[in-house]
Design a protein around this motif. Structure first.
Motif, short mmCIF file in Angstrom:
data_model
loop_
_atom_site.label_atom_id
_atom_site.label_comp_id
_atom_site.label_asym_id
_atom_site.label_seq_id
_atom_site.Cartn_x
_atom_site.Cartn_y
_atom_site.Cartn_z
N ALA A 172 -15.46 -15.04 3.27
CA ALA A 172 -14.68 -16.12 2.66
C ALA A 172 -15.34 -17.48 2.81
O ALA A 172 -15.15 -18.38 1.98
N ASN A 173 -16.14 -17.67 3.87
CA ASN A 173 -16.76 -18.98 4.09
C ASN A 173 -18.11 -19.13 3.40
O ASN A 173 -18.77 -20.16 3.52
N PRO B 177 -19.90 -19.76 -0.05
CA PRO B 177 -19.54 -20.23 -1.39
C PRO B 177 -19.84 -19.24 -2.51
O PRO B 177 -19.30 -19.36 -3.61
N SER C 1 -18.86 -16.37 -2.89
CA SER C 1 -17.65 -15.62 -3.27
C SER C 1 -16.72 -16.43 -4.17
O SER C 1 -15.78 -15.87 -4.76
N SER C 2 -16.97 -17.74 -4.29
CA SER C 2 -16.06 -18.59 -5.07
C SER C 2 -16.28 -18.47 -6.58
O SER C 2 -15.47 -18.95 -7.36
N PHE C 3 -17.37 -17.85 -6.99
CA PHE C 3 -17.67 -17.75 -8.42
C PHE C 3 -16.79 -16.74 -9.15
O PHE C 3 -16.54 -16.87 -10.34
N ASN C 4 -16.35 -15.71 -8.43
CA ASN C 4 -15.54 -14.64 -9.04
C ASN C 4 -16.22 -14.06 -10.28
O ASN C 4 -15.56 -13.72 -11.27
N GLU D 276 -23.13 -13.88 -9.18
CA GLU D 276 -23.39 -13.83 -7.74
C GLU D 276 -24.70 -13.10 -7.44
O GLU D 276 -25.49 -13.54 -6.60
N LEU E 100 -23.82 -25.99 -3.78
CA LEU E 100 -22.57 -26.18 -4.51
C LEU E 100 -22.30 -27.66 -4.73
O LEU E 100 -21.81 -28.07 -5.80
#
Length: 377
Positions: free
Chosen positions: A248-249, A251, A253-256, A261, A305
């Motif tokens: 989770a920490n 970044p 994983s933030s792209f979805n 990725e 990011l």
């Protein structure tokens, strides 16, 4: 019951005679049916040889068996190995054996104490388990010393499933989770399957190992493949990705967007290779290189990011600036010689890798970057 008559097949293996059969849990849990000769390290005269019971491991099995009662899909196909120094009457015509518990029992457990304990735990919670059958091999005419030898043989010659194969199986189960009727799985396996992180990590590793322009192409030893040309195994790479990249920490994983990725992660390694691979930096493609740069990807992607660019040139520039700012004992981390065989990178342990990552993170924070609105690939 003092006597149990059950179907059995006689098996002869050299001087060893054993009977392959099945017993119901209700027979196994009978008082004094079996015993476990546990090694007592405080007693030099002890003739026990079994490891100490791991109650948590037995409880996991009990939970799995109980869960499978409703769906009727709990199974334990591996035989429990019991032994006695006595003989067991065998009816050749009927292919049955007779276990007189007052004479033969307790039978010694050579292999399978956790399965038996788990079944006992399950039966105490759910009476339906009493009718559950478990395959059993009973060796006869086997003195205690011979039983101990067989325990040693069983537990030193058997090889557990390779971790890389296990990862592949978990990935396939994750992929099938929504479309297949899966049997009851032990809780720890089910949680791993449901999280899906191993499946994603496997796909990333496959991508790195096959993509054109990847510095990892052909360098990762996949499950059940030979080691020709490989520098690290799939097991270690997947573990590092799960631990540091698919968190989770991070970044990433933030792209979805998994395709994005994968490409960003490949760009990252292309940038690392461009900075450090001069043809002799072999340690970069071993465990130490993977562990360090997977760990470092968290602060590195956070910085990217802010910049809004994930292209290879942007990453190369940021890495170069970062390496120039590393100070102290690990200032050479940004030079290809530092990653050559037999160099300082070859002798990093887990603690040193953490320190190097921290020093690189400190250097990274000194680097200022301009922000951009668009995410570039």
């Amino acid at each position: 019951m003092s006597k149990i008559v059950i179907p059995a097949a006689r098996v002869k293996q050299g001087a060893l005679t054993l009977y392959a059969t099945a017993l119901r849990v209700k027979d196994i849990v009978t008082s004094n049916f079996y015993s476990v000769e546990t090694l007592d390290p405080a007693d030099e005269a002890s003739d026990g040889y079994q490891r100490l019971l791991n109650t948590a491991r037995a409880k996991k099995l009990a939970d799995y068996i109980i869960k499978g009662q409703d769906s009727h899909d709990a199974f334990l196909p591996t035989s429990v190995f019991l032994a006695t120094d006595k003989t067991v009457p065998f009816n050749e015509k009927e292919s049955t054996i007779e276990i007189d518990t007052s004479i033969l029992c307790p039978l010694s457990v050579v292999d399978g104490q956790h399965r038996l304990e788990g079944l006992k735990m399950a039966a105490l919670k759910d009476s339906r388990v009493l009718d559950f059958e478990i395959p059993v091999n009973i060796a006869v005419g086997l003195p205690k010393i011979a039983q101990m030898c067989h325990f040693l043989i069983v537990n030193t010659t058997q090889k557990s499933v390779d971790k890389a194969v296990e990862q592949r199986i978990i990935a396939r189960l994750t992929d099938a989770l929504d479309v297949e009727d899966l049997p009851s799985l032990p809780k720890w396996i089910l949680k791993t399957v449901e999280r899906g992180e191993v499946e994603k990590a496997i796909k990333i590793v496959d991508y790195l190992n096959k993509a054109e322009g990847s510095p990892w192409k052909g360098k990762i030893l996949m499950a059940n493949s030979d080691g020709d040309g490989a520098t690290i195994n799939q097991r270690s790479f997947v573990k590092a990705i799960v631990k540091y990249v698919l968190t989770a920490n991070n970044p990433l994983s933030s792209f979805n967007d998994f395709e994005k990725e994968k490409k960003i992660f490949l760009n990252y390694w292309r940038a690392v290779a461009a900075q450090l691979d001069d043809g002799n930096a072999s340690v970069l493609y071993k465990y130490n290189g993977v562990e360090l740069f997977c760990k470092f990807s968290i602060p590195f992607f956070m910085k990217l990011l802010d910049r809004g660019s994930f292209t290879v040139p942007t990453m190369e520039k940021l890495l170069g600036d970062c390496f120039e700012n590393v100070e102290g004992d690990y200032a050479g981390v940004g030079h290809p010689d530092w990653w050559s065989k037999g160099s300082k990178a070859s002798f990093l342990n887990a603690g040193a890798i953490n320190v190097v990552s921290q020093e690189m993170s400190k250097a990274l924070h000194k680097v200022s970057m301009n922000t951009a609105a668009q995410i570039e690939l």
